[in-house]
Design a protein around this motif. Structure first.
Motif, PDB file in Angstrom:
ATOM      1  N   ALA A  75       9.678  -0.399   1.120  1.00 30.46           N
ATOM      2  CA  ALA A  75       8.710  -1.442   1.473  1.00 30.46           C
ATOM      3  C   ALA A  75       7.292  -0.983   1.148  1.00 30.46           C
ATOM      4  CB  ALA A  75       8.828  -1.781   2.961  1.00 30.46           C
ATOM      5  N   ARG A  78       6.615  -1.259  -2.547  1.00 27.85           N
ATOM      6  CA  ARG A  78       6.327  -2.633  -2.977  1.00 27.85           C
ATOM      7  C   ARG A  78       4.919  -3.060  -2.593  1.00 27.85           C
ATOM      8  NH1 ARG A  78      11.604  -3.218  -0.904  1.00 27.85           N
ATOM      9  NH2 ARG A  78      10.860  -4.256   0.994  1.00 27.85           N
ATOM     10  N   VAL A  79       4.485  -2.707  -1.391  1.00 30.52           N
ATOM     11  CA  VAL A  79       3.140  -3.083  -0.944  1.00 30.52           C
ATOM     12  C   VAL A  79       2.082  -2.407  -1.808  1.00 30.52           C
ATOM     13  CG1 VAL A  79       1.468  -2.933   0.942  1.00 30.52           C
ATOM     14  CG2 VAL A  79       3.838  -3.574   1.431  1.00 30.52           C
ATOM     15  N   ARG A  95       1.932  -3.927  -5.299  1.00 31.84           N
ATOM     16  CA  ARG A  95       1.417  -5.297  -5.317  1.00 31.84           C
ATOM     17  C   ARG A  95      -0.046  -5.389  -4.876  1.00 31.84           C
ATOM     18  NH1 ARG A  95       4.969  -7.439  -1.884  1.00 31.84           N
ATOM     19  NH2 ARG A  95       3.553  -7.207  -0.111  1.00 31.84           N
ATOM     20  N   ASP A  96      -0.390  -4.621  -3.812  1.00 36.94           N
ATOM     21  CA  ASP A  96      -1.692  -4.820  -3.176  1.00 36.94           C
ATOM     22  C   ASP A  96      -2.572  -3.574  -3.114  1.00 36.94           C
ATOM     23  OD1 ASP A  96      -0.919  -7.506  -2.537  1.00 36.94           O
ATOM     24  OD2 ASP A  96       0.266  -6.704  -0.876  1.00 36.94           O
ATOM     25  N   ALA A 141      -1.705  -0.847   2.328  1.00 39.79           N
ATOM     26  CA  ALA A 141      -0.426  -0.364   2.856  1.00 39.79           C
ATOM     27  C   ALA A 141      -0.599   0.193   4.264  1.00 39.79           C
ATOM     28  CB  ALA A 141       0.170   0.681   1.927  1.00 39.79           C
ATOM     29  N   ARG A 155       1.572  -3.794   7.673  1.00 45.34           N
ATOM     30  CA  ARG A 155       1.994  -4.458   6.442  1.00 45.34           C
ATOM     31  C   ARG A 155       3.333  -3.918   5.963  1.00 45.34           C
ATOM     32  NH1 ARG A 155      -2.111  -6.624   3.170  1.00 45.34           N
ATOM     33  NH2 ARG A 155      -0.494  -6.999   1.608  1.00 45.34           N
ATOM     34  N   ILE A 156       3.526  -2.619   6.122  1.00 47.78           N
ATOM     35  CA  ILE A 156       4.766  -1.993   5.652  1.00 47.78           C
ATOM     36  C   ILE A 156       5.964  -2.475   6.472  1.00 47.78           C
ATOM     37  CG2 ILE A 156       5.997   0.191   5.430  1.00 47.78           C
ATOM     38  CD1 ILE A 156       3.205   1.446   4.783  1.00 47.78           C
ATOM     39  N   SER A 213       6.183  -5.173   8.190  1.00 47.75           N
ATOM     40  CA  SER A 213       6.367  -6.596   7.919  1.00 47.75           C
ATOM     41  C   SER A 213       7.140  -6.784   6.617  1.00 47.75           C
ATOM     42  CB  SER A 213       5.015  -7.303   7.835  1.00 47.75           C
ATOM     43  OG  SER A 213       5.180  -8.665   7.490  1.00 47.75           O
ATOM     44  N   GLU A 214       6.785  -5.998   5.596  1.00 44.00           N
ATOM     45  CA  GLU A 214       7.481  -6.064   4.311  1.00 44.00           C
ATOM     46  C   GLU A 214       8.949  -5.674   4.467  1.00 44.00           C
ATOM     47  OE1 GLU A 214       7.834  -6.595   0.143  1.00 44.00           O
ATOM     48  OE2 GLU A 214       6.081  -6.999   1.404  1.00 44.00           O
ATOM     49  N   ALA A 215       9.203  -4.699   5.345  1.00 44.14           N
ATOM     50  CA  ALA A 215      10.574  -4.217   5.562  1.00 44.14           C
ATOM     51  C   ALA A 215      11.362  -5.109   6.519  1.00 44.14           C
ATOM     52  CB  ALA A 215      10.545  -2.792   6.095  1.00 44.14           C
TER      53      ALA A 215
END
Length: 222
Positions: free
Chosen positions: A16, A19-20, A23-24, A29, A33-34, A36-38
């Motif tokens: 995760a 990916r963050v 992307r961002d 990160a 945010r991490i 949430s992504e996971a």
């Protein structure tokens, strides 16, 4: 609710974070945010990692492990029939195929390097990242020599640094242009140049092979 093993949680959080970052950027990160992504609660993060810094260090290790698989020579057994140049070219193609398959990982690693160099106290993370790159490249160089029955004319660590410098340029150039043909031409030139730094290993007993030893394999270089 199904209990997720700690190792699986760590892997999911690292992926995760990758990916963050891709992307961002690293600044985005955050732990929130991490997770949430996971798709995990915040408590899951603190259960498996002591800090965000620990996760970032593991992220480097995980991404380099992926690149290690990409850089490994795409050969098995005795490759003496194709020679060092073709072995290098096959290994580079194997690496490039990995870049094309997962450009997000490459963008994340470049972003992480730049962030670590800018952020006070995090320079060791960037140095560790490149130390691992050099370790992977050195092992690839040793494997190529062993598989082709060659030896390097320069120290393996020097060959590894050249290889890492080339793959850095290849990766960045392709991420910007997405030009496969240009990447292939660059890999051809790099394979020619690196192969010029190797030579076939002399046999231990340079004399005509007798009938009794005609089927005895020569020892490969290590």
């Amino acid at each position: 609710m199904t209990r997720i093993p700690v190792a699986d949680r760590r892997t999911a959080l690292v992926q995760a974070a990758l990916r963050v970052v891709a992307r961002d950027g690293v600044a985005a990160a955050t732990t929130r945010r991490i997770v949430s992504e996971a798709g995990m609660p915040l408590a899951s993060f603190h259960y498996v990692f002591d800090s965000r810094d620990e996760l970032m260090a593991e992220l480097v290790e995980a991404a380099v492990a992926g690149e290690q698989r990409d850089l490994a020579p795409a050969l098995a057994g005795d490759a003496r029939d194709i020679g060092m140049r073709d072995a290098i070219r096959a290994g580079l193609q194997h690496y490039f195929d990995g870049v094309r398959a997962d450009p997000g990982r490459e963008k994340a690693m470049m972003e992480l390097t730049q962030w670590a160099l800018r952020e006070p106290g995090f320079e060791p993370l960037a140095r560790r990242q490149y130390a691992r790159y050099h370790e992977v490249a050195a092992q690839a160089a040793r494997d190529a020599a062993r598989l082709t029955g060659c030896e390097w004319l320069r120290p393996v660590d020097e060959v590894a640094r050249i290889l890492v410098s080339f793959t850095d340029g290849l990766t960045l150039g392709w991420l910007v242009t997405r030009d496969d043909a240009a990447a292939a031409a660059s890999m051809d030139v790099a394979a020619d140049a690196l192969a010029a730094l190797a030579t076939p290993t002399p046999t231990a007993h340079p004399r005509p092979i007798s009938r009794s030893s005609a089927h005895t394999p020569e020892a490969g270089a290590r």
